[in-house]
Design a protein around this motif. Structure first.
Motif, PDB file in Angstrom:
ATOM      1  N   UNK A 216       0.939  95.712  -2.930  1.00 12.06           N
ATOM      2  CA  UNK A 216       1.538  95.213  -4.172  1.00 12.06           C
ATOM      3  C   UNK A 216       0.541  94.388  -4.970  1.00 12.06           C
ATOM      4  N   UNK A 217      -0.278  93.617  -4.300  1.00 11.96           N
ATOM      5  CA  UNK A 217      -1.315  92.862  -5.014  1.00 11.96           C
ATOM      6  C   UNK A 217      -2.290  93.787  -5.711  1.00 11.96           C
ATOM      7  N   UNK A 218      -2.613  94.890  -5.066  1.00 11.93           N
ATOM      8  CA  UNK A 218      -3.508  95.866  -5.711  1.00 11.93           C
ATOM      9  C   UNK A 218      -2.850  96.482  -6.945  1.00 11.93           C
TER      10      UNK A 218
ATOM     11  N   UNK B 207       7.412  88.668  -1.201  1.00 12.55           N
ATOM     12  CA  UNK B 207       7.167  90.076  -1.507  1.00 12.55           C
ATOM     13  C   UNK B 207       8.259  90.646  -2.408  1.00 12.55           C
ATOM     14  N   UNK B 208       9.516  90.415  -2.060  1.00 13.45           N
ATOM     15  CA  UNK B 208      10.608  91.018  -2.836  1.00 13.45           C
ATOM     16  C   UNK B 208      10.730  90.393  -4.220  1.00 13.45           C
ATOM     17  N   UNK B 209      10.435  89.102  -4.353  1.00 12.14           N
ATOM     18  CA  UNK B 209      10.494  88.495  -5.686  1.00 12.14           C
ATOM     19  C   UNK B 209       9.362  89.000  -6.580  1.00 12.14           C
ATOM     20  N   UNK B 210       8.204  89.273  -6.016  1.00 14.74           N
ATOM     21  CA  UNK B 210       7.113  89.846  -6.802  1.00 14.74           C
ATOM     22  C   UNK B 210       7.459  91.259  -7.266  1.00 14.74           C
TER      23      UNK B 210
ATOM     24  N   UNK C  59       6.297 102.262  -3.594  1.00 10.87           N
ATOM     25  CA  UNK C  59       6.115 101.285  -2.526  1.00 10.87           C
ATOM     26  C   UNK C  59       7.463 100.821  -1.983  1.00 10.87           C
ATOM     27  N   UNK C  60       8.433 100.632  -2.858  1.00 10.50           N
ATOM     28  CA  UNK C  60       9.773 100.238  -2.423  1.00 10.50           C
ATOM     29  C   UNK C  60      10.386 101.312  -1.531  1.00 10.50           C
TER      30      UNK C  60
END
Length: 506
Positions: free
Chosen positions: A179-181, A83-86, A161-162
């Motif tokens: 995040x994918x959305x 998640x954090x790398x994305x 989001x963060x």
């Protein structure tokens, strides 16, 4: 009288005085001495203080004696790292600095239950390693940044989001879905809206440089054509260097053709080329390169600087090729006028043009209404400050740096309160001040006379703008409230990411 050998063997053994203090040899020593006849282990007086090794109790390992943090299960660790790398990939692709990406990832891993992580951010990859204690190897995640695009809506939504993650308002699983959305969503505006925005930016830049009449309209048309051609070339996966070559070639050759066809009565046709070059320069990551160099991320700064140099070299190649072809065809080249001078009457026009250019850049970068409005105000402040300093007699480099510092300071203080990413405000605010006119003058002098002084002056103006924005953002930090320990530990300005480390999720 000599003793006989048998009598010598029967004589008692002599002992030295210090041998009285020696402890008797243990059974194992006697056995070893018996296996090797004639050899006896010698001991010293201090051996009495040493306990026999065989009598020490064996130390058995304790249960649950691992040293290190207590982490969630392995699947959760992998989910958090992915998640954090994305999130870091989206920030890097949108032009955020390496320090911003590093601070964001550290804040997220701490809030999500991974307190001990190491982050390594370079120009094309992000590596995060999570320490799991002394009994388990660390878990490492790697993310490669393969493409870069200006989508400030995506950047702003990712930052929101963060903030929710850091404040504990959303779980890691739900954040991954969100995040994918965000990453797979389409741009908020159609492509043709972005093309019109790039053209509008060129028109306002022409107005800022003192162009009147048909010049803003022609600049609008040429820049729109350059953008559409660039999109077609991008679909064919043509490298950006050649796209810059084509853009500079089309802009310069179009201006020369307009002068020779004598369709429009243009007093300063080179402003068309200057506006088009400003549009092509606006997408470069000069601000991020200077920010990375100042904050100590020299590898990333070197990569960004080389990218800016290569893209600028593409512009030089395109402009030079157009001028050379025009000379071979016997066309009259566009004259290179002197630098425009500001007057008290032109200062309001410069502020209006700066407002429009910054707003058009934000729109072309797919910003929504609120960031666009804040960027427009920043553009007005930057253009007004630059014009006022020019009237006061300051040179272009100093005036550009002071104006950019004001933009960075205002963006750093107000952008967060208005829930706008400071990077959007900073980059949009200095876009009207980019040295497109000086770049074209320098390229013409380089092609004609081999003189590089004006081109180096244009590069100095670009660096002054970037450094001023970074300095303004740095000066804005003490004004903000609610900074956490992580913020105080990380040196340098922040243009993206959270302002505090947050609290761990329950």
């Amino acid at each position: 009288m000599k003793l006989k050998p048998r009598a010598r063997a029967a004589a008692p053994k002599r002992r030295h005085a210090w041998q009285i203090l020696e402890a008797p040899a243990d059974e194992q020593s006697e056995k070893r001495a018996g296996r090797q006849p004639g050899r006896r282990i010698r001991q010293r007086a201090w051996h009495i203080l040493e306990p026999p090794t065989g009598e020490l109790p064996a130390v058995e390992p304790l249960q649950d004696s691992a040293i290190g943090p207590e982490l969630p299960d392995e699947s959760t660790v992998h989910l958090v790292l992915d998640l954090v790398t994305r999130i870091g990939e989206i920030q890097m692709a949108s032009g955020a600095g390496a320090s911003d990406v590093t601070a964001t990832i550290l804040a997220l891993t701490r809030a999500l239950g991974l307190p001990h992580c190491e982050v390594d951010v370079i120009f094309t990859s992000i590596t995060v390693s999570c320490l799991r204690g002394s009994d388990l190897p660390p878990v490492t995640a790697l993310r490669v940044v393969r493409s870069r695009s200006l989508d400030y809506t995506r950047l702003s939504e990712t930052e929101r989001l963060v903030q929710r993650l850091v404040r504990g308002r959303i779980s890691a699983e739900d954040a991954y879905t969100e995040l994918s959305r965000i990453a797979n969503a389409d741009h908020p505006y159609p492509r043709w809206v972005s093309t019109l925005a790039w053209g509008g930016m060129a028109g306002f830049i022409t107005l800022l440089l003192g162009g009147t009449g048909w010049l803003p309209v022609i600049s609008f048309a040429i820049s729109a054509v350059v953008d559409r051609v660039g999109r077609l070339l991008n679909k064919g996966a043509l490298p950006f260097f050649f796209q810059q070559v084509v853009g500079g070639f089309i802009a310069t050759l179009s201006a020369i053709a307009i002068v020779n066809l004598d369709v429009f009565n243009l007093e300063r046709p080179t402003l068309v080329v200057a506006a088009a070059l400003t549009v092509l320069l606006s997408g470069l990551s000069t601000v991020s390169a200077v920010q990375d160099a100042i904050t100590g991320y020299y590898v990333t700064a070197a990569g960004r600087t080389l990218e800016v140099a290569i893209m600028s070299a593409g512009l030089i190649t395109g402009v030079g090729a157009a001028i050379s072809i025009a000379a071979e065809l016997g066309a009259t080249r566009t004259p290179v006028p002197a630098a425009p001078t500001a007057t008290p009457l032109t200062l309001p026009v410069m502020m209006i043009a700066g407002t429009g250019a910054a707003a058009c850049f934000a729109l072309a970068s797919y910003s929504k209404i609120r960031p666009m409005a804040v960027a427009a105000v920043a553009g007005a402040v930057g253009a007004g400050a630059y014009g006022a300093l020019s009237l006061a007699g300051y040179n272009q480099i100093l005036a550009a740096s002071i104006a950019a510092t004001l933009v960075g300071f205002g963006g750093g203080v107000l952008a967060r309160r208005l829930k706008v990413t400071p990077l959007v405000v900073a980059v949009s605010g200095i876009t009207p001040l980019l040295p497109g006119f000086s770049t074209y003058r320098g390229m013409s002098q380089l092609v004609n006379n081999g003189d590089i002084k004006i081109l180096m002056s244009a590069a100095a103006i670009g660096l002054a703008l970037a450094a001023g924005v970074v300095l303004g953002e740095f000066l804005a930090q003490p004004v903000r409230t609610g900074l956490g320990r992580l913020e105080r530990k990380l040196a340098g300005p922040r243009m993206a990411g959270p302002l505090n480390a947050g609290r761990p999720l329950e």
